[in-house]
Design a protein around this motif. Sequence first.
Motif, PDB file in Angstrom:
ATOM      1  N   ASN A  83       0.826  -1.206   0.000  1.00 36.37           N
ATOM      2  CA  ASN A  83       0.000   0.000   0.000  1.00 36.37           C
ATOM      3  C   ASN A  83       0.864   1.262   0.000  1.00 36.37           C
ATOM      4  N   ARG A  84       1.966   1.244   0.756  1.00 35.54           N
ATOM      5  CA  ARG A  84       2.857   2.401   0.799  1.00 35.54           C
ATOM      6  C   ARG A  84       3.493   2.643  -0.573  1.00 35.54           C
ATOM      7  N   ARG A  87       0.961   4.084  -3.039  1.00 33.49           N
ATOM      8  CA  ARG A  87       0.647   5.484  -2.736  1.00 33.49           C
ATOM      9  C   ARG A  87       1.728   6.423  -3.265  1.00 33.49           C
ATOM     10  N   GLU A  88       2.958   5.964  -3.323  1.00 37.42           N
ATOM     11  CA  GLU A  88       4.040   6.782  -3.869  1.00 37.42           C
ATOM     12  C   GLU A  88       3.893   6.979  -5.373  1.00 37.42           C
ATOM     13  N   ARG A  90       0.728   6.611  -7.014  1.00 36.16           N
ATOM     14  CA  ARG A  90      -0.592   7.210  -7.240  1.00 36.16           C
ATOM     15  C   ARG A  90      -0.557   8.722  -7.013  1.00 36.16           C
ATOM     16  N   THR A 121       2.471  16.175  -0.845  1.00 38.04           N
ATOM     17  CA  THR A 121       2.384  14.740  -0.552  1.00 38.04           C
ATOM     18  C   THR A 121       3.522  13.977  -1.216  1.00 38.04           C
TER      19      THR A 121
END
Length: 341
Positions: A83-84, A87-88, A90, A121
């Motif tokens: 997931n991490r 997210r990087e 996305r 982000t």
Amino acid sequence: MSEPILSVKDLQIEFKSGSIVTKAVNGVTFSLNENESLGIVGESGSGKSVTATSILRLIPNPPGKITGGEIIFKGKNLLTLSNREIREIRGNEISMIFQDPSTSLNPVFTVGNQIIESIRTHKAVSKKEARELAIKMLELVGIPAPEKRIDMYPHEFSGGMRQRVMIAIALSCDPKLLIADEPTTALDVTVQAQILNLMKELQAKLNMSIIMITHDLGVVWETCDKIIVMYAGRVVESGTVAELYKNSLHPYTWGLLDSQITESQNNLKPLATIPGSPPDLSFEVKGCPFVERCPYAQTVCFEKTPQLMEPTKGHAVACHFQTSDQKLERKEDAYFDGSTT
């Protein structure tokens, strides 16, 4: 030739509701090169948006689940990342523009706050640097007086301007791939043209690839290099835009083409329509999924599912009669006024 920036291979996605399982995407395969545009077309429920959101792993689980296949982006299988790690990627290397900017932008924050949040982000910059970059992005997408507009709220923008803000957010981290899910559906025709021209200009400036999800073939002809036509969760035809425009092979593609308004359309003549509805994907589909609506169907179409094959290099079709010696002859009036005779 360099490797594609994105390769989707035999993608399988299903949704479960109680004991009912719906196979929304069934064996979708395609690839996209750097600085190339791909259009994915088909009617509602064909699996276009589900395919697109799966690239960013945004399928809600439950009820949805990616049950098979690979999504290879720059050599990495996105389906195996943590997931991490996803997210990087996305919003950074892969961004997405959604259909309705009114529901995609948060009404209680200024547009500047929302762009700055996206930038910070993924980038190690100060709030001041992020604000300066946000102003540049608003200017890049054609919003006048960006220094003032950055502190305004979404309701103070028109629909077209809100969509430009969504594009600014999506492009704020210089993505290599932009996914646009029907980005002009909620806009009037003039603004649609402006947004599509803007996307083409930005693609050239930023050297990015684009996936355009749409039900409008006219949008694809104007903006894309390649096209895949989806029906009932499957790819039924794919190839270059020029090839499919001049030499489409699948009866479903013919139906889509016949149902378009053209410059030569006689205003007194009703538009052609494809009769019936797509199959219920919560049940097993036997034979060709388009068989019940196809004016060219024969016995084999009810019994055997056609596989996607290439009768010519780079042009694939899933039809029993377009990959054999006995090819179909397109009838000009096959879909006229809903007729299947």
